[in-house]
Design a protein around this motif. Structure first.
Motif, PDB file in Angstrom:
ATOM      1  N   UNK A   1       0.656  -1.389  -0.248  1.00  0.00           N
ATOM      2  CA  UNK A   1      -0.257   0.110   0.171  1.00  0.00           C
ATOM      3  C   UNK A   1       0.599   1.145  -0.051  1.00  0.00           C
ATOM      4  N   UNK A   2       1.915   1.229   0.995  1.00  0.00           N
ATOM      5  CA  UNK A   2       2.744   2.330   0.770  1.00  0.00           C
ATOM      6  C   UNK A   2       3.483   2.880  -1.054  1.00  0.00           C
ATOM      7  N   UNK A   3       3.502   2.016  -1.629  1.00  0.00           N
ATOM      8  CA  UNK A   3       3.977   1.875  -2.510  1.00  0.00           C
ATOM      9  C   UNK A   3       3.574   2.630  -3.439  1.00  0.00           C
ATOM     10  N   UNK A   4       2.016   1.863  -3.270  1.00  0.00           N
ATOM     11  CA  UNK A   4       0.848   1.899  -4.661  1.00  0.00           C
ATOM     12  C   UNK A   4       0.689   3.564  -3.675  1.00  0.00           C
ATOM     13  N   UNK A   5       0.936   4.058  -2.630  1.00  0.00           N
ATOM     14  CA  UNK A   5      -0.117   5.353  -2.253  1.00  0.00           C
ATOM     15  C   UNK A   5       1.412   6.730  -3.128  1.00  0.00           C
ATOM     16  N   UNK A   6       2.509   6.047  -3.161  1.00  0.00           N
ATOM     17  CA  UNK A   6       3.387   6.596  -3.750  1.00  0.00           C
ATOM     18  C   UNK A   6       3.477   7.210  -5.039  1.00  0.00           C
ATOM     19  N   UNK A   7       3.175   6.039  -6.266  1.00  0.00           N
ATOM     20  CA  UNK A   7       2.945   6.139  -6.748  1.00  0.00           C
ATOM     21  C   UNK A   7       1.745   7.110  -7.083  1.00  0.00           C
ATOM     22  N   UNK A   8       0.239   6.659  -6.786  1.00  0.00           N
ATOM     23  CA  UNK A   8      -0.513   7.685  -7.451  1.00  0.00           C
ATOM     24  C   UNK A   8      -0.548   8.887  -7.183  1.00  0.00           C
ATOM     25  N   UNK A   9      -0.241   9.087  -5.316  1.00  0.00           N
ATOM     26  CA  UNK A   9       0.060  10.395  -5.464  1.00  0.00           C
ATOM     27  C   UNK A   9       1.121  11.168  -6.859  1.00  0.00           C
ATOM     28  N   UNK A  10       2.098  10.837  -7.459  1.00  0.00           N
ATOM     29  CA  UNK A  10       2.699  11.495  -8.372  1.00  0.00           C
ATOM     30  C   UNK A  10       1.627  11.397  -9.115  1.00  0.00           C
ATOM     31  N   UNK A  11       0.818  10.097  -9.755  1.00  0.00           N
ATOM     32  CA  UNK A  11      -0.533  10.088 -10.930  1.00  0.00           C
ATOM     33  C   UNK A  11      -1.408  12.205 -10.487  1.00  0.00           C
ATOM     34  N   UNK A  12      -1.560  11.798  -9.064  1.00  0.00           N
ATOM     35  CA  UNK A  12      -2.244  12.723  -8.880  1.00  0.00           C
ATOM     36  C   UNK A  12      -1.474  14.290  -9.231  1.00  0.00           C
ATOM     37  N   UNK A  13      -0.485  14.400  -9.483  1.00  0.00           N
ATOM     38  CA  UNK A  13      -0.021  15.719  -9.249  1.00  0.00           C
ATOM     39  C   UNK A  13       0.058  15.917 -10.692  1.00  0.00           C
ATOM     40  N   UNK A  14       1.250  14.716 -11.703  1.00  0.00           N
ATOM     41  CA  UNK A  14       1.071  14.974 -13.257  1.00  0.00           C
ATOM     42  C   UNK A  14      -0.142  15.552 -13.852  1.00  0.00           C
ATOM     43  N   UNK A  15      -1.382  14.248 -12.918  1.00  0.00           N
ATOM     44  CA  UNK A  15      -2.255  14.714 -14.333  1.00  0.00           C
ATOM     45  C   UNK A  15      -3.346  15.543 -14.170  1.00  0.00           C
ATOM     46  N   UNK A  16      -2.838  16.938 -12.721  1.00  0.00           N
ATOM     47  CA  UNK A  16      -3.252  18.350 -12.475  1.00  0.00           C
ATOM     48  C   UNK A  16      -2.806  18.844 -12.893  1.00  0.00           C
ATOM     49  N   UNK A  17      -1.375  19.006 -13.614  1.00  0.00           N
ATOM     50  CA  UNK A  17      -0.736  19.716 -14.220  1.00  0.00           C
ATOM     51  C   UNK A  17      -1.117  19.370 -15.843  1.00  0.00           C
ATOM     52  N   UNK A  18      -1.666  17.885 -15.905  1.00  0.00           N
ATOM     53  CA  UNK A  18      -1.939  18.006 -17.761  1.00  0.00           C
ATOM     54  C   UNK A  18      -3.306  18.998 -17.973  1.00  0.00           C
ATOM     55  N   UNK A  19      -4.027  19.094 -16.989  1.00  0.00           N
ATOM     56  CA  UNK A  19      -5.089  19.648 -16.553  1.00  0.00           C
ATOM     57  C   UNK A  19      -5.504  20.094 -16.791  1.00  0.00           C
ATOM     58  N   UNK A  20      -4.228  21.223 -16.050  1.00  0.00           N
ATOM     59  CA  UNK A  20      -3.840  22.634 -16.869  1.00  0.00           C
ATOM     60  C   UNK A  20      -3.709  22.894 -18.015  1.00  0.00           C
ATOM     61  N   UNK A  21      -2.451  22.246 -18.331  1.00  0.00           N
ATOM     62  CA  UNK A  21      -1.917  22.375 -19.644  1.00  0.00           C
ATOM     63  C   UNK A  21      -3.029  22.261 -20.844  1.00  0.00           C
ATOM     64  N   UNK A  22      -4.205  21.367 -20.817  1.00  0.00           N
ATOM     65  CA  UNK A  22      -5.599  21.106 -21.637  1.00  0.00           C
ATOM     66  C   UNK A  22      -6.357  22.127 -21.693  1.00  0.00           C
ATOM     67  N   UNK A  23      -6.048  23.074 -20.514  1.00  0.00           N
ATOM     68  CA  UNK A  23      -7.350  24.454 -20.599  1.00  0.00           C
ATOM     69  C   UNK A  23      -6.751  25.445 -21.361  1.00  0.00           C
ATOM     70  N   UNK A  24      -5.311  25.492 -21.131  1.00  0.00           N
ATOM     71  CA  UNK A  24      -4.593  26.377 -22.245  1.00  0.00           C
ATOM     72  C   UNK A  24      -5.152  26.384 -23.353  1.00  0.00           C
ATOM     73  N   UNK A  25      -4.445  24.773 -23.360  1.00  0.00           N
ATOM     74  CA  UNK A  25      -4.406  24.572 -25.092  1.00  0.00           C
ATOM     75  C   UNK A  25      -5.614  25.021 -25.699  1.00  0.00           C
ATOM     76  N   UNK A  26      -6.617  24.585 -24.907  1.00  0.00           N
ATOM     77  CA  UNK A  26      -7.907  24.278 -25.798  1.00  0.00           C
ATOM     78  C   UNK A  26      -8.040  25.621 -25.772  1.00  0.00           C
ATOM     79  N   UNK A  27      -8.448  26.349 -24.583  1.00  0.00           N
ATOM     80  CA  UNK A  27      -8.413  28.362 -25.153  1.00  0.00           C
ATOM     81  C   UNK A  27      -7.926  28.916 -26.184  1.00  0.00           C
TER      82      UNK A  27
END
Length: 514
Positions: free
Chosen positions: A79-105
């Motif tokens: 569970x510890x390692x899964x939490x580490x990897x998923x936290x990294x995924x959450x951070x990266x996907x937040x960045x991607x969401x912002x990039x897609x928003x700017x790109x769409x505009x």
């Protein structure tokens, strides 16, 4: 039955259930939307969704890369390692969401030039696009947890929630389109149901994985701890750009080189092919995580046995899809939408050949992904360069035919020759001749049955399938015996099909005695 097999079967069962429902709704809703909302609006939404797919290339392949790193900790229940990897995924996907928003505009600034001749007007174009943009951003910022569920071989949970919401949304849009014929309302319904689906799904995830703890701060710090994630992401990114140009850009290209109305005509065919492709993906998505776990176990002999078993299953399904399209697609378009929506046979044959290449390569791609082999970036660049060159040279003169030829020419040699060599030399550590000796009977039998199918189409289906009822009647009389003989031919000539049927000893023994 092992837990891996049980979960794979559950993924397939749930996926098939929703596939049948969505298949019926797709064709019924398409006819309603064309009649009530118009071909221009349906073509417009197809183009806008393709633009959104292009913006989603900003995902860079991070999801695929992360899933690869989740297989082992999930197998070890770490569970510890899964939490580490998923936290990294959450951070990266937040960045991607912002990039897609700017790109769409930024992309939307070009709409006055792209859509200047539409009768619907630019306000509706912007409203629809920004709704699709909001939907995509919500998916990346909040629904990233579905990758954990998929990696844990529980894709059926994802399907159950998102497909249920999609079906309810489709029913609501059908009713509102039929009674109100309001284009704005159709778009609003899609956005509302996306938000509802996000809330419901994340509630379920919290119940299923109460130990899951996401920290964006730790996720950012973990990027240094897992440098291979970014390395594999860079490799996958080029593959994603190539896949979008080859498989997701049809509506944009048709709208650019032909017309927006032709996007709707072409879309009548691609909605059929996409649903059939979705059927195949149900099987592959249901087994992807299982293959990843199998490779992680390191049993080479069993890994190869499953490879040939999956190849047999894949070719059986490819036969069902390709033979069905050759027999039914043109009569179906004529009977369901009308003869005025029918495209030429040349376009249809090119479309089907492209589908064959895409589907038949599936097992090799599954094993490449399971081994984490994403380093052949040159192959993706080559496919991309050839596709753009051929498309830009031919599409202005030959329209849809030129677009499809661009796909086929660019993919054929890489998919059919390089990818198997890459897998067997770098992943399975065997001679590629092992692959070709095993594949020879599959390709030979398939080619023979293609010739038989074409003969049956021109001698029976074309002259006699003049209504929906006659199409179904004659089609079943031809299609079912054809598939049965096709299956038996593979059973008696290939080990892979016998491996597959041997999972049901009673059926296997009967076929052997026969």
């Amino acid at each position: 039955m092992s837990e891996r097999v049980h979960r794979s079967v559950m993924n397939i069962k749930v996926g098939m259930f929703f596939y049948v429902l969505s298949l019926f709704l797709a064709f019924f809703s398409r006819k309603v939307f064309l009649n009530c909302l118009g071909a221009e609006f349906i073509g417009l939404t197809g183009m806008l969704m393709n633009i959104m797919s292009f913006l989603s290339v900003a995902e860079l392949g991070i999801g695929t890369s992360i899933v690869y790193f989740l297989y082992k900790p999930l197998q070890e229940n770490n569970h510890e390692k899964i939490n580490e990897i998923m936290s990294m995924l959450a951070f990266l996907y937040r960045c991607i969401g912002g990039i897609i928003g700017i790109g769409g505009l930024v992309v939307s600034l070009f709409f006055p030039w792209w859509f200047r001749n539409l009768s619907t007007g630019l306000p509706l174009v912007y409203f629809a696009f920004y709704s699709f943009l909001a939907t995509a951003m919500v998916g990346y910022i909040f629904n990233y947890r579905q990758l954990l569920v998929s990696a844990n071989q529980r894709q059926y949970v994802v399907n159950a929630y998102f497909q249920s919401i999609a079906i309810i949304q489709s029913v609501a849009q059908i009713i509102l389109a039929y009674y109100y014929r309001n284009l704005w309302l159709w778009v609003v319904v899609g956005l509302v149901f996306t938000i509802i689906g996000c809330i419901v799904f994340n509630y379920r995830i919290r119940k299923e994985y109460p130990w899951l703890r996401i920290s964006l701060r730790e996720g950012k710090a973990n990027l240094k701890k897992y440098p291979e994630v970014l390395r594999k992401t860079r490799q996958i990114f080029v593959q994603r750009i190539k896949d979008f140009i080859l498989y997701r850009s049809d509506e944009i290209l048709v709208g650019t080189f032909v017309s927006v109305v032709q996007v709707a005509f072409y879309g009548n065919y691609t909605i059929i092919t996409s649903k059939l492709n979705f059927l195949v993906n149900i099987l592959s998505d249901g087994m992807n995580a299982g293959i990843g776990n199998l490779v992680a176990e390191g049993d080479d002999e069993h890994t190869m046995k499953v490879f040939w078993e999956l190849t047999a299953i894949r070719f059986l399904i490819v036969g069902m899809v390709v033979f069905g399209l050759l027999l039914f697609i043109q009569p179906f378009i004529t009977c369901w939408f009308g003869a005025q929506y029918r495209l030429s046979d040349l376009i249809v044959y090119l479309l089907i050949f492209n589908i064959f290449i895409m589907l038949s390569r599936g097992v090799v791609e599954m094993y490449i992904s399971a081994h984490g082999l994403f380093s052949d970036v040159w192959a993706a660049w080559t496919e991309l360069a050839v596709n753009l060159t051929v498309t830009l040279c031919l599409a202005p003169f030959y329209g849809i035919v030129g677009i499809l030829l661009g796909k086929i020419v660019s993919v054929f040699f890489i998919a059919m020759f390089w990818k198997p060599y890459f897998l067997f030399s770098r992943g399975l550590h065997k001679s590629v001749m092992v692959y070709w000796r095993g594949m020879l009977p599959y390709y030979t039998i398939f080619a023979v049955f293609i010739a038989i199918t074409l003969l049956l189409r021109y001698t029976v289906m074309e002259p006699k399938a003049t209504s929906m009822l006659s199409m179904i009647g004659y089609g079943l009389l031809i299609y079912i015996p054809l598939l049965l003989i096709y299956f038996l031919t593979y059973f008696y000539t290939t080990k892979g099909m016998r491996y597959f049927i041997a999972r049901k000893p009673a059926l296997y023994n009967k076929l052997i005695r026969f």
